[in-house]
Design an enzyme around this catalytic site. Structure first.
Site, short mmCIF file in Angstrom:
data_model
loop_
_atom_site.label_atom_id
_atom_site.label_comp_id
_atom_site.label_asym_id
_atom_site.label_seq_id
_atom_site.Cartn_x
_atom_site.Cartn_y
_atom_site.Cartn_z
N CYS A 43 0.82 -1.21 0.00
CA CYS A 43 0.00 0.00 0.00
C CYS A 43 0.85 1.26 0.00
CB CYS A 43 -0.94 0.00 1.21
SG CYS A 43 -1.81 1.55 1.41
N CYS A 48 -1.36 1.77 -3.16
CA CYS A 48 -2.34 2.85 -2.97
C CYS A 48 -1.75 4.26 -2.92
CB CYS A 48 -3.12 2.64 -1.67
SG CYS A 48 -3.51 0.93 -1.31
N LYS A 51 0.21 5.39 -6.13
CA LYS A 51 -0.80 5.36 -7.20
C LYS A 51 -1.70 6.60 -7.12
CE LYS A 51 -4.61 4.12 -6.32
NZ LYS A 51 -5.18 2.80 -6.19
N TYR A 179 -8.91 -3.34 -11.15
CA TYR A 179 -8.55 -2.08 -10.49
C TYR A 179 -7.25 -1.51 -11.07
CZ TYR A 179 -11.39 -2.99 -6.19
OH TYR A 179 -12.38 -3.19 -5.26
N GLU A 183 -6.81 1.83 -13.43
CA GLU A 183 -6.20 3.02 -12.80
C GLU A 183 -4.92 3.42 -13.52
OE1 GLU A 183 -7.92 2.63 -8.24
OE2 GLU A 183 -5.87 1.99 -8.62
N HIS A 437 -27.29 21.37 -0.90
CA HIS A 437 -27.49 21.87 -2.25
C HIS A 437 -26.57 23.04 -2.56
CE1 HIS A 437 -29.80 22.41 -5.89
NE2 HIS A 437 -29.86 23.72 -5.65
N GLU A 442 -26.21 15.04 -3.34
CA GLU A 442 -27.57 15.20 -2.81
C GLU A 442 -28.55 14.25 -3.52
OE1 GLU A 442 -29.75 18.94 -3.73
OE2 GLU A 442 -28.04 19.44 -4.99
P1 NDP Z 1 -8.15 -7.71 -10.39
O1 NDP Z 1 -8.46 -9.06 -9.91
O2 NDP Z 1 -8.97 -6.55 -9.99
O3 NDP Z 1 -8.11 -7.72 -11.99
C1 NDP Z 1 -7.36 -8.64 -12.71
C2 NDP Z 1 -7.67 -8.44 -14.17
O4 NDP Z 1 -6.83 -9.25 -14.96
C3 NDP Z 1 -9.11 -8.83 -14.50
O5 NDP Z 1 -9.59 -7.93 -15.45
C4 NDP Z 1 -8.94 -10.23 -15.09
O6 NDP Z 1 -9.93 -10.57 -16.01
C5 NDP Z 1 -7.61 -10.08 -15.80
N1 NDP Z 1 -6.91 -11.35 -15.93
C6 NDP Z 1 -6.65 -12.27 -14.99
N2 NDP Z 1 -5.96 -13.29 -15.50
C7 NDP Z 1 -5.76 -13.03 -16.80
C8 NDP Z 1 -5.13 -13.71 -17.85
N3 NDP Z 1 -4.53 -14.89 -17.66
N4 NDP Z 1 -5.14 -13.15 -19.09
C9 NDP Z 1 -5.74 -11.96 -19.29
N5 NDP Z 1 -6.34 -11.25 -18.32
C10 NDP Z 1 -6.37 -11.78 -17.08
O7 NDP Z 1 -6.62 -7.52 -10.02
P2 NDP Z 1 -5.66 -6.27 -10.04
O8 NDP Z 1 -4.34 -6.82 -10.40
O9 NDP Z 1 -6.21 -5.16 -10.87
O10 NDP Z 1 -5.68 -5.81 -8.53
C11 NDP Z 1 -5.38 -6.76 -7.50
C12 NDP Z 1 -6.12 -6.43 -6.24
O11 NDP Z 1 -5.57 -5.28 -5.64
C13 NDP Z 1 -7.59 -6.11 -6.45
O12 NDP Z 1 -8.38 -7.25 -6.36
C14 NDP Z 1 -7.90 -5.13 -5.37
O13 NDP Z 1 -8.40 -5.84 -4.27
C15 NDP Z 1 -6.56 -4.52 -5.02
N6 NDP Z 1 -6.50 -3.13 -5.51
C16 NDP Z 1 -7.37 -2.21 -5.02
C17 NDP Z 1 -7.34 -0.92 -5.46
C18 NDP Z 1 -8.31 0.07 -4.93
O14 NDP Z 1 -8.93 -0.20 -3.90
N7 NDP Z 1 -8.50 1.22 -5.60
C19 NDP Z 1 -6.37 -0.47 -6.48
C20 NDP Z 1 -5.52 -1.52 -6.93
C21 NDP Z 1 -5.59 -2.80 -6.45
P3 NDP Z 1 -11.35 -11.18 -15.56
O15 NDP Z 1 -12.10 -10.03 -14.95
O16 NDP Z 1 -11.94 -11.63 -16.84
O17 NDP Z 1 -11.06 -12.27 -14.62
#
Ligand code: NDP
Length: 465
Positions: A43, A48, A51, A179, A183, A437, A442
């Site tokens: 983080c 976080c 980022k 995510y 982002e 407002h 709101e």
């Molecule tokens: P996510 O699980 O959110 O997203 C992973 C993405 O990669 C999905 O779109 C998934 O597709 C895709 N994917 C997975 N495997 C493959 C593959 N083999 N080939 C192609 N695409 C693939 O993970 P992130 O890495 O974005 O983030 C990890 C975690 O970190 C999040 O779950 C979140 O909890 C945390 N995080 C939170 C943030 C916040 O609160 N703002 C910011 C950043 C991270 P599909 O959807 O089809 O499975």
């Protein structure tokens, strides 16, 4: 049996640091903590915090555009200097790292800046060969980016690398629709990189409310990202000083950098867990009960290494509850059911708490109070950007089951909406709240009629009975 410590924590990220500080500082336990990398964990050091600062840096173009709409002739973002930003970022992260270290030390926690592995139920080995014993061991080792397992993937980067870049890539590919991919695509496009994002599904942010996903998908394209849906890379190759990528639809393209944001996995490899009999889930996560206790009574685990809800505040809460339960004589569990989160896109963020419309519909009857509108601020400047607000209400109990916001500062709004919703607020409670407002928020207290009502189809037999 006497131990060197009451608690040995492996991992100096959000969960581990909170557990150590509370156990030592508030409950007087003898605590040690080992961290092999920089104190603060994902983080603070590579997630976080940097980022969000990059998100702020990346919105200059959008702000200038809006200001032109308000009459500031010729308002321009100017040239972004990555080196200047990065120097400030590095200094800020060092400042935060020192604060984390100082707070641990002030609480009486002994810190080992090295890797620790588990030898047995009560013993930890440090990288320098010394061994320490503890009545309890807490694993808070976090997660690591997962790669998709395609040829040439070693040519790609992961999100950790982004904060270390010497210069920004001119043309970049983001892989994923979660995510991190969304982002970072927003950030890099905002900082001036030619940005392509590929996602294997038909709308980004799977797991979020469909209406919010559709708006986010549209916005990504509107802020200049070349978003390609239903496609995924199948191979990467070095092509002179670039990376050539072949996609699942047989198209090819080349980039200065490819960044995989294809999920994260629990960081359990090489921890010595095989010496303990700690049960691992099939995905490698440490299996824990509601008290964060593993299958070995003296070993506990919190945060992403347990793959429950992978968010910083959740890890902090789990670490705190563990320390209170074991060392404070106050048994505390963490409720993982109603947790708000936000995705920091620009200009509009996606934020949610509770059930999505699809989940609420699958659960039973639901009234959907939803509004989509152009907010005053950006509309005046000539933007078509739309805000969406949605409350999902159980028609029987009137309880708010979920709230979804797509709009500027949606993350800030959902934090406040999360309080009544966690308390079990009803739609009538929202209605009884006076509006502020003029604000966008709101709308949350002024939606009078449901936009739609989903009712469970009554089986024919039951209807005629
Ligand atoms: P996510 O699980 O959110 O997203 C992973 C993405 O990669 C999905 O779109 C998934 O597709 C895709 N994917 C997975 N495997 C493959 C593959 N083999 N080939 C192609 N695409 C693939 O993970 P992130 O890495 O974005 O983030 C990890 C975690 O970190 C999040 O779950 C979140 O909890 C945390 N995080 C939170 C943030 C916040 O609160 N703002 C910011 C950043 C991270 P599909 O959807 O089809 O499975």
């Amino acid at each position: 049996m006497s131990f060197d410590y009451d608690l040995f924590v492996i991992g100096g990220g959000s969960g581990g640091v909170r557990a150590a500080r509370i156990a030592a500082g508030e409950h007087g336990a003898r605590v040690a903590l080992a961290e092999e990398s920089r104190m603060g964990g994902t983080c603070v050091i590579r997630g976080c915090v940097p980022k969000k600062l990059m998100i702020f840096a990346s919105q200059a173009g959008l702000m200038a555009e809006e200001m032109r709409g308000y009459g500031w002739e010729g308002a321009q973002a100017g040239r972004f200097d990555w080196e200047v930003f990065k120097q400030k970022l590095d200094a800020e992260l060092t400042r935060l790292e020192l604060i984390y270290t100082a707070n641990l030390t002030k609480s009486g926690v002994e810190i080992f800046h090295q890797r620790a592995t588990i030898v047995d139920h009560h013993t930890v080995a440090l990288a320098d060969g010394t061994r320490k014993t503890a009545k309890h061991i807490l694993i808070a080792a976090g997660g690591r980016p997962a790669l998709p397992g395609i040829p040439g993937e070693e040519l790609g980067l992961i999100s950790d690398d982004l904060f270390l870049l010497e210069s920004l890539p001119r043309r970049v590919l983001l892989v994923g629709g979660g995510y991190i991919a969304c982002e970072f695509a927003t950030i890099l496009a905002g900082l001036g990189c030619e940005t392509v994002q590929v996602y294997r599904g038909d709308a980004v942010l799977r797991g979020f409310d469909r209406q919010a996903r559709d708006l986010a998908t549209l916005q990504l394209s509107e802020v200049g990202i070349d978003l390609r849906l239903n496609v995924t890379p199948i191979a990467l190759e070095r092509a002179a000083d670039r990376i050539a990528v072949t996609f699942s639809d047989n198209s090819r393209d080349d980039f200065d950098a490819v960044i995989f944001a294809t999920g994260r996995t629990p960081h359990t490899k090489g921890l010595g867990l095989e010496n303990t009999g700690v049960h691992l889930d099939p995905n490698g996560a440490i299996g824990v009960d509601e008290w964060s206790q593993t299958s070995v009574p003296s070993i506990f685990a919190v945060g992403d290494v347990t793959d429950r809800v992978n968010l910083t505040p959740v890890a902090i809460r789990e670490g705190h509850a563990f320390a209170d339960t074991i060392f404070g004589g106050r048994a505390r569990k963490v409720d993982h059911t109603t947790i708000a989160s936000a995705v920091y896109l620009r200009p509009h963020e996606v934020a949610q708490i509770g059930l999505t419309e699809e989940q609420a519909q699958a659960r039973g009857d639901v009234d959907v109070y939803a509004t989509v509108f152009r907010p005053m601020r950006s509309m005046f400047a000539g933007s078509n950007a739309k805000v969406m607000m949605k409350l999902l209400v159980d028609p029987e109990s009137d309880r708010v089951l979920g709230c979804h916001i797509f709009g500027p500062d949606a993350g800030e709004m959902i934090q406040l909406a999360a309080i009544p919703i966690t308390m079990g607020a009803t739609k009538a409670d929202f209605d009884a709240t006076m509006a502020v407002h003029p604000t966008a928020a709101e709308e949350l207290v002024t939606m009078r009629q449901p936009a739609r009502r989903h009712r469970r189809a009554i089986p024919a037999q039951a209807a005629t009975a």
